[in-house]
Design a protein around this motif. Structure first.
Motif, PDB file in Angstrom:
ATOM      1  N   GLU A  20      54.189   3.498  30.528  1.00  0.00           N
ATOM      2  CA  GLU A  20      53.753   2.879  31.787  1.00  0.00           C
ATOM      3  C   GLU A  20      52.458   3.537  32.273  1.00  0.00           C
ATOM      4  O   GLU A  20      51.553   2.853  32.755  1.00  0.00           O
ATOM      5  N   THR A  23      49.623   2.170  30.293  1.00  0.00           N
ATOM      6  CA  THR A  23      49.314   0.816  30.751  1.00  0.00           C
ATOM      7  C   THR A  23      48.480   0.866  32.033  1.00  0.00           C
ATOM      8  O   THR A  23      47.481   0.148  32.166  1.00  0.00           O
ATOM      9  N   ARG A  27      44.629  -0.477  32.926  1.00  0.00           N
ATOM     10  CA  ARG A  27      44.410  -1.323  34.103  1.00  0.00           C
ATOM     11  C   ARG A  27      43.361  -0.699  35.039  1.00  0.00           C
ATOM     12  O   ARG A  27      42.508  -1.396  35.579  1.00  0.00           O
ATOM     13  N   VAL A  34      46.206  -7.138  31.966  1.00  0.00           N
ATOM     14  CA  VAL A  34      46.846  -6.082  31.176  1.00  0.00           C
ATOM     15  C   VAL A  34      48.338  -6.380  31.047  1.00  0.00           C
ATOM     16  O   VAL A  34      49.018  -6.637  32.043  1.00  0.00           O
ATOM     17  N   ALA A  36      51.795  -4.993  28.712  1.00  0.00           N
ATOM     18  CA  ALA A  36      52.408  -4.117  27.710  1.00  0.00           C
ATOM     19  C   ALA A  36      53.494  -4.887  26.976  1.00  0.00           C
ATOM     20  O   ALA A  36      54.184  -5.721  27.566  1.00  0.00           O
ATOM     21  N   LYS A  43      54.246  -0.011  20.013  1.00  0.00           N
ATOM     22  CA  LYS A  43      53.873  -0.265  21.403  1.00  0.00           C
ATOM     23  C   LYS A  43      52.437  -0.776  21.458  1.00  0.00           C
ATOM     24  O   LYS A  43      51.544  -0.206  20.831  1.00  0.00           O
ATOM     25  N   ILE A  45      49.325  -2.627  24.106  1.00  0.00           N
ATOM     26  CA  ILE A  45      48.839  -3.068  25.407  1.00  0.00           C
ATOM     27  C   ILE A  45      47.722  -4.071  25.144  1.00  0.00           C
ATOM     28  O   ILE A  45      46.730  -3.739  24.497  1.00  0.00           O
ATOM     29  N   SER A  56      43.521  -5.464  21.966  1.00  0.00           N
ATOM     30  CA  SER A  56      44.922  -5.095  21.798  1.00  0.00           C
ATOM     31  C   SER A  56      44.966  -3.653  21.330  1.00  0.00           C
ATOM     32  O   SER A  56      44.464  -3.333  20.253  1.00  0.00           O
TER      33      SER A  56
END
Length: 153
Positions: A20, A23, A27, A34, A36, A43, A45, A56
């Motif tokens: 998080e 992410t 942002r 944005v 996730a 993983k 984003i 990406s």
């Protein structure tokens, strides 16, 4: 080491928190739209850059409490894994990078909760790891210098 031994509930919670944070870092650096997501254990984003281009990020997370960490691409299986040569490791990285390119990944984001952040084009990742292997020759126990770099797109 077995994942069942190495991972525990606190580890999974820290990983989610740092994902998080990564992410939010994207942002807050002028990226738009944005989002996730996960592709299995991978993983990602997705975002749009300031000029509207789609990016990406393949996100590699570090969430330990120490000021150093190896942000891993995977573990070589079995007791012989630690005996792999630098070339074998870099070849492994190269194979993973090619698979990420085929999945539409454009960049890598190495993010550690200590404030260490590196973003680069996915095509530069193999050479970055290769250079790291040349420059940072260490013997266990490994301690890596953490350098704080600004996140740019």
């Amino acid at each position: 080491m077995s994942k069942a031994i190495a991972r525990h509930p606190e580890s999974y919670a820290a990983e989610a928190r740092v994902f998080e944070e990564a992410t939010e870092a994207i942002r807050s650096n002028k990226f738009k739209d944005v989002a996730a997501r996960k592709m299995g254990a991978i993983k990602v984003i997705d975002a749009k850059s300031a000029d509207g281009g789609k990016v990406s990020f393949w996100v590699k997370l570090g969430w330990t409490k120490v000021a150093f960490a190896a942000i891993q691409f995977g573990m070589f299986k079995g007791p012989e894994g630690a005996k792999k040569s630098d070339k074998e490791f870099v070849d492994f990285v190269s194979e993973r990078v090619e698979r990420m390119k085929q999945r539409g990944i454009t960049h890598a984001l190495l993010f550690h909760n200590s404030g260490f952040v590196v973003a680069m084009k996915i095509g530069d990742l193999t050479s970055a790891y290769s250079e790291q292997m040349k420059r940072f020759r260490v013997a266990p126990p490994c301690q890596y210098e953490v350098r704080h770099l600004p996140l740019t797109n």
